[in-house]
Design a protein around this motif. Structure first.
Motif, short mmCIF file in Angstrom:
data_model
loop_
_atom_site.label_atom_id
_atom_site.label_comp_id
_atom_site.label_asym_id
_atom_site.label_seq_id
_atom_site.Cartn_x
_atom_site.Cartn_y
_atom_site.Cartn_z
N THR A 151 47.81 21.79 16.99
CA THR A 151 49.11 22.11 16.30
C THR A 151 48.95 21.84 14.74
O THR A 151 49.76 22.19 14.14
CB THR A 151 50.22 21.41 16.69
N ASP A 152 47.94 20.93 14.25
CA ASP A 152 47.86 20.78 12.96
C ASP A 152 47.54 21.94 12.10
O ASP A 152 47.74 22.05 10.82
CB ASP A 152 46.77 19.88 12.67
N TYR A 155 50.05 23.53 9.66
CA TYR A 155 50.17 22.98 8.26
C TYR A 155 49.42 24.01 7.35
O TYR A 155 49.82 23.89 6.05
CB TYR A 155 49.23 21.74 7.99
N TYR A 160 56.47 24.53 6.90
CA TYR A 160 56.14 23.63 7.95
C TYR A 160 55.77 22.41 7.21
O TYR A 160 56.00 21.37 7.70
CB TYR A 160 55.13 24.08 8.77
N ARG A 163 58.44 20.56 5.30
CA ARG A 163 59.76 20.82 5.77
C ARG A 163 60.73 19.59 5.63
O ARG A 163 61.85 19.72 5.64
CB ARG A 163 59.86 21.21 7.07
N ALA B 506 61.32 21.90 14.58
CA ALA B 506 60.83 21.35 15.86
C ALA B 506 59.92 20.53 15.77
O ALA B 506 59.08 20.23 14.87
CB ALA B 506 60.13 22.89 16.25
N GLY B 507 59.74 19.76 16.64
CA GLY B 507 58.71 18.53 16.73
C GLY B 507 59.01 17.46 15.93
O GLY B 507 59.96 17.22 15.18
N GLY B 508 58.08 16.37 16.42
CA GLY B 508 58.33 15.16 15.76
C GLY B 508 57.38 14.72 14.53
O GLY B 508 57.60 15.66 13.66
N GLU B 509 56.48 14.28 14.70
CA GLU B 509 55.45 14.08 13.73
C GLU B 509 54.54 15.29 13.06
O GLU B 509 55.07 16.14 12.39
CB GLU B 509 54.44 13.03 13.96
N ASN B 510 53.84 15.69 14.07
CA ASN B 510 52.86 16.90 13.69
C ASN B 510 52.66 17.72 14.90
O ASN B 510 51.72 18.47 14.86
CB ASN B 510 51.37 16.30 13.12
N ASP B 511 53.72 17.68 15.75
CA ASP B 511 53.25 18.36 17.05
C ASP B 511 54.58 18.98 17.62
O ASP B 511 55.54 18.48 17.35
CB ASP B 511 52.76 17.40 18.10
N LEU B 512 54.06 19.99 18.40
CA LEU B 512 55.23 20.55 19.03
C LEU B 512 55.54 19.74 20.17
O LEU B 512 54.78 18.78 20.50
CB LEU B 512 54.99 22.10 19.79
#
Lengths: 437, 521
Positions: A151-152, A155, A160, A163, B506-512
């Protein structure tokens, strides 16, 4: 499907895609704050527009970004233009892609790659974002595809990435306008600012005895990650293909780091070996002769980086080293042989650490086992002070040569213990460490 | 493979492309393979339980069918006097086959999910027994696919349709990945039939499916996950929270679980729609219900239908129920004869509903509270009607409707305190704190959003308002009209807005985010 329906669907899909792209672009621009890449990219564009002849490029992490002043290398080595493309926590793959980007437009004679004991160990997404701001086109896509996992990869979208700046849109626009009005120079009234063609400048100065141990993570062969190593090899190959002479360098850090990092010499030996195998040279500026006199703690802005005075000295000295190397002269006499050789010149305590334990039946009774880093000719003295929540301070252990001491605490939590060290023959504090409970 | 992850989206994309490239008669195989891969991503050993249960059910249904065919042949040639006896024999044999198969399939589920619950309660009753607890993992989705298998078996037993001859088609139905983890419960004659039909690619279905998937992710990632942060923070330290916060959390939970569960449904129904398949709907604007009974006809509808069809009707229309009804009529009159057999059947249904949600008495108590609310309304329906007439309350007036909707929501939220607490005693403690008027209004209301930024709180509020508006439009049967008549720019603008909101919040730190709430049932 009849033609008109197909047309409707195509119009719908295209309009959706366009709306999404435009919205993300506008949002990304609004949310993006000023960063050092904002200034760097402007400088690079100016260099390109002015057809400047870039002859040397530095890449690497923060120690490189803050140790080497491009103007000094231009002066000392008679070069037309030098760029410092290093950035904070830049990973080795970031250095590779950053270099690749710059080599699209420039043909330097020399590249200097900054390496440190954890270069081949670490990987940090935030650091990669700084580099990605300086890339373009397929180079940028390749960087995201190869270096960002899972999911990185999101970036890649600026909306995103930035944000968290929703509440700061107005502030960002204002800061950008002010920066443009200043001619793209970073605000030099700040503690740390962007100075010139990549160099990050700091006016802070550390007082001796005020730098705590930050980390002791060391070097070992097991920690050399294959991915990181492959990118180091790619940089070597890229320079070979382009006919560029590559130098490896480790910038200046504090004595504390040299002493506290496990197997620091192992890292130095590894880089020397790698350089030898690949026909390169590696210099560790921490081993420069008279290092203790040249780079006291007052030349540091923090536990790991030089300030502007220190960077000036380091830049001139390294420029001398490079001049000699380019003439084919031996530079070994400018450096200590190894860490042990350097340590013989250090006649103070560079760091102190304490293992504090508490009586299980009575947490107000504490015992500290203190250790410190110094040569055998230095006798350490230790002091322990406690600061409580209400602001009151108490010296619970006055200066003593004992390295195992007991003391009493007035409270069970919410206090800070400070352990200090000095040499018995000196009056000034030389090391300290703080523990919060 | 978490549903809220890029790998899942890639999986769906590849599946959709392969699905439409393959000739239609083989597409069910593609779905079967994809579903098995999806399920295996949660744990390769889990699939063994599903294979075993589905095989047992398959053979059970085949045996049932063969038995029926066998007896049909004999019956056609039998004499009139013998026919009744043969029919009785057939009935008994069918019952035996159905019973053994059902017990085996349910037994696996009960053993895996409830063994420790049974052992724990047994040890409480007989402390000297000290039975050791089991340390196995409950396979994901077992509560869903087991009931689907049982429904298939019972439908065949009831001669609703003939059993599927090919085992792999049964497996394709059971393992169909959009419904295996959290439902909905789809009957075999519906989904099984759809799996056999040809589905042509349609751009309209593609856009509708993708829009619904996007809406589902919006509900899950923006509304549910953020509300979950607030709820979790307040619930985990309820003893230290002021009453207003506890009230807020209690009321907020309803939207949290609705956004989470219905979000998942939207994602899965959207994916199925992409593939030309229609899953049963699980929600029908539940928070617009005017009574607890109506709520349960709008919330998790397929579970309610399952229990209604296979437990409630089986019990309430059984010979034993008739006997009870007659007894009640004799002693207490017609009303009792009508209601009491129903109440007994409801007791079984709601006990099963509670235990289905979890192996803990808290779920049973939660279920019983709902049951009691429904029974109360049934029992005092006449009294309530008289009282309304006396007070001149018009059932159709907006004010009365709104009052009933709010009242229902309050009841449902209050009952849920049991299902959301760690155990029964924690639930009771929570309720005590809720009504203790301890620090009714906190000094600082900023803590209400428990660490969410102002922008996040506003985003969640916008999300909840959107959710409510969509539900109101659906309730008034305006939703389809709105979708069809909405200008292209506005429609695309809303979709872009949903995507941007997900990207921003959406998501916390870096993730869904990871899991969904109903995965754990």
């Amino acid at each position: 499907m009849n033609t008109s329906k197909a047309k409707t669907y195509i119009i719908s899909a295209v309009s959706f895609a366009v709306m999404l792209a435009v919205s993300l672009l506008i949002l990304g621009n609004l949310l993006e704050p000023i960063s050092q890449s904002f200034y760097f990219n402007h400088d690079m564009q100016e260099i390109k527009d002015n057809d400047e002849n870039v002859e040397m490029i530095f890449v690497g992490a923060s120690r490189t970004a803050r140790s080497f002043i491009p103007a000094i290398f231009e002066e000392e080595m008679g070069l037309d233009c030098v760029i410092n493309a290093a950035s904070s926590s830049q990973n080795i793959w970031g250095s590779y892609y950053q270099l690749k980007e710059l080599l699209k437009d420039h043909h330097p004679r020399y590249v200097v790659l900054g390496v440190v004991e954890n270069t081949l160990r670490s990987g940090l997404v935030q650091a990669d974002l700084i580099v990605s701001d300086r890339l373009s086109g397929l180079n940028k896509l390749s960087f995201y595809w190869n270096c960002f996992t899972g999911t990185d990869k999101l970036y890649a979208l600026r909306a995103y990435r930035f944000r968290d700046n929703l509440a700061k849109i107005k502030e960002n626009r204002q800061q950008k306008a002010e920066a443009i009005a200043r001619g793209y120079k970073d605000d030099s009234s700040q503690d740390m600012y962007y100075d010139d063609t990549g160099y990050i400048c700091s006016n802070r100065s550390y007082k001796t005895g005020t730098i705590p141990i930050v980390t002791k993570k060391g070097f070992s062969l097991d920690l050399v990650r294959p991915k990181q190593l492959s990118y180091l090899e790619k940089i070597v190959q890229l320079c070979q293909e382009k006919g560029i002479r590559l130098f490896l360098v480790s910038g200046i850090t504090t004595d504390m780091r040299l002493y506290c990092i496990d197997n620091y010499q192992g890292a130095v030996d590894w880089y020397h070996e790698f350089a030898k195998e690949n026909g390169l040279v590696y210099h560790n500026l921490n081993y420069l002769m008279d290092r203790e006199e040249l780079f006291p703690d007052e030349m540091m802005s923090d536990y790991n980086h030089l300030n502007v005075q220190g960077a000036e000295i380091a830049s001139r000295l390294y420029a001398q080293v490079l001049r000699k190397e380019l003439k084919g002269e031996n530079t070994d006499d400018m450096f200590y042989k190894d860490l042990e050789d350097l340590k013989k010149t250090v006649h103070r305590i560079v760091a102190v650490d304490a293992d504090i334990s508490f009586d299980p039946s009575d947490p107000s009774k504490a015992t500290a086992k203190i250790s410190s880093y110094q040569n055998e000719d230095v006798t350490p003295l230790y002091q322990i002070e406690v600061k409580y929540k209400d602001g009151s301070k108490e010296t619970v252990v006055p200066w003593t040569a004992d390295n195992e001491v007991s003391f009493l605490l007035k409270e069970k939590k919410g206090y800070t213990v400070t352990v200090r060290a000095k040499a018995d023959r000196d009056d000034y504090l030389q090391a300290y460490q703080r523990y919060k409970y | 493979m978490p549903v809220a992850s890029f790998s899942f989206l890639l999986f769906v994309l590849v599946l959709t492309i392969v699905y439409y490239l393959i000739p239609s008669r083989y597409r069910w195989i593609v779905l079967l393979v994809a579903s098995l891969l999806f399920y295996c991503s949660y744990g390769i050993y889990f699939i063994l339980y599903m294979l075993f249960s589905s095989l047992v059910t398959y053979f059970g249904t085949i045996l049932l069918h063969k038995t029926v065919l066998g007896y049909k042949a004999i019956l056609s040639e039998a004499e009139k006097e013998k026919k009744k006896q043969l029919r009785e024999e057939l009935k008994k044999k069918k019952k035996r086959i159905c019973f053994v198969t059902t017990i085996t399939v349910l037994g696996i589920w009960i053993a895996l999910k409830y063994a420790n619950f049974i052992i724990h309660n047994f040890n409480l009753l007989l402390p000297e027994a000290k039975l050791p607890s089991m340390s196995w993992t409950v396979p994901l989705g077992i509560s869903f696919y087991t009931l689907n298998l049982v429904s298939y078996l019972i439908d065949v037993y009831r001669n609703k349709y003939e059993p599927e001859k090919q085992y792999l088609r049964v497996l394709a139905y059971i393992s169909f990945f959009p419904h295996i983890i959290q439902g909905p419960f789809n009957r075999y004659d519906d989904l099984g039939r759809q799996l056999k039909e040809e589905h042509r690619f349609s751009y309209q279905r593609l856009t509708e499916g993708m829009s619904r998937i996007l809406w589902g992710y919006f509900k899950k990632l923006l509304i549910a996950d953020k509300l979950g942060v607030i709820f979790g923070a307040i619930n985990s330290s309820y003893a230290e929270q002021p009453m207003l916060y506890l009230l807020f959390a209690t009321l907020l939970y309803g939207f949290y679980i609705y956004a989470d569960f219905s979000g998942y449904m939207d994602i899965m129904c959207g994916i199925s729609h992409l593939l030309g398949l229609k899953l049963a709907e699980n929600f029908r604007q539940p928070y617009l219900a005017e009574s607890v009974d109506e709520f349960w006809r709008r919330w998790h509808m397929t579970l309610g239908d399952w229990f209604k069809d296979y437990v409630f009707f089986s019990l309430s229309m059984s010979p034993a129920a008739y006997k009870v009804g007659n007894y009640c009529r004799k002693h207490w009159g017609d009303k009792a004869a009508k209601l009491i057999p129903g109440y007994i059947a409801m007791l079984f249904v709601w006990t099963a509903t509670g235990l289905w949600h979890g192996a803990d008495w808290k779920y049973v108590i939660w279920a019983y509270l709902n049951m009691l609310a429904i029974m109360y309304a049934m029992q005092f329906a006449d009294t309530n009607q008289k009282w309304k007439e006396r007070m001149h309350i018009n059932d159709n007036s907006l004010v009365w409707k709104v009052f009933r909707i709010i009242r229902t929501y309050l009841f449902v939220s209050f009952f849920r305190i049991f299902s959301t607490s760690a155990d029964v005693s924690a639930a009771v403690s929570y309720i005590r704190h809720l009504f203790s008027f301890f620090r009714f209004v906190p000094a600082d209301l900023n803590g209400l959003f428990m660490g969410l930024k102002t922008s996040e709180a506003i985003a969640v509020l916008i999300g909840v308002i959107m959710l409510v508006i969509v539900d109101i439009l659906k309730e008034k049967n305006l939703w389809q009209d709105v979708k069809v008549k909405c200008p292209l720019l506005i429609r695309n603008g809303i979709l872009v807005f949903l995507i941007i909101m997900i990207i921003l919040f959406a998501g916390g730190e870096n993730d869904l985010i990871g899991g969904f709430l109903y995965e754990y049932f």
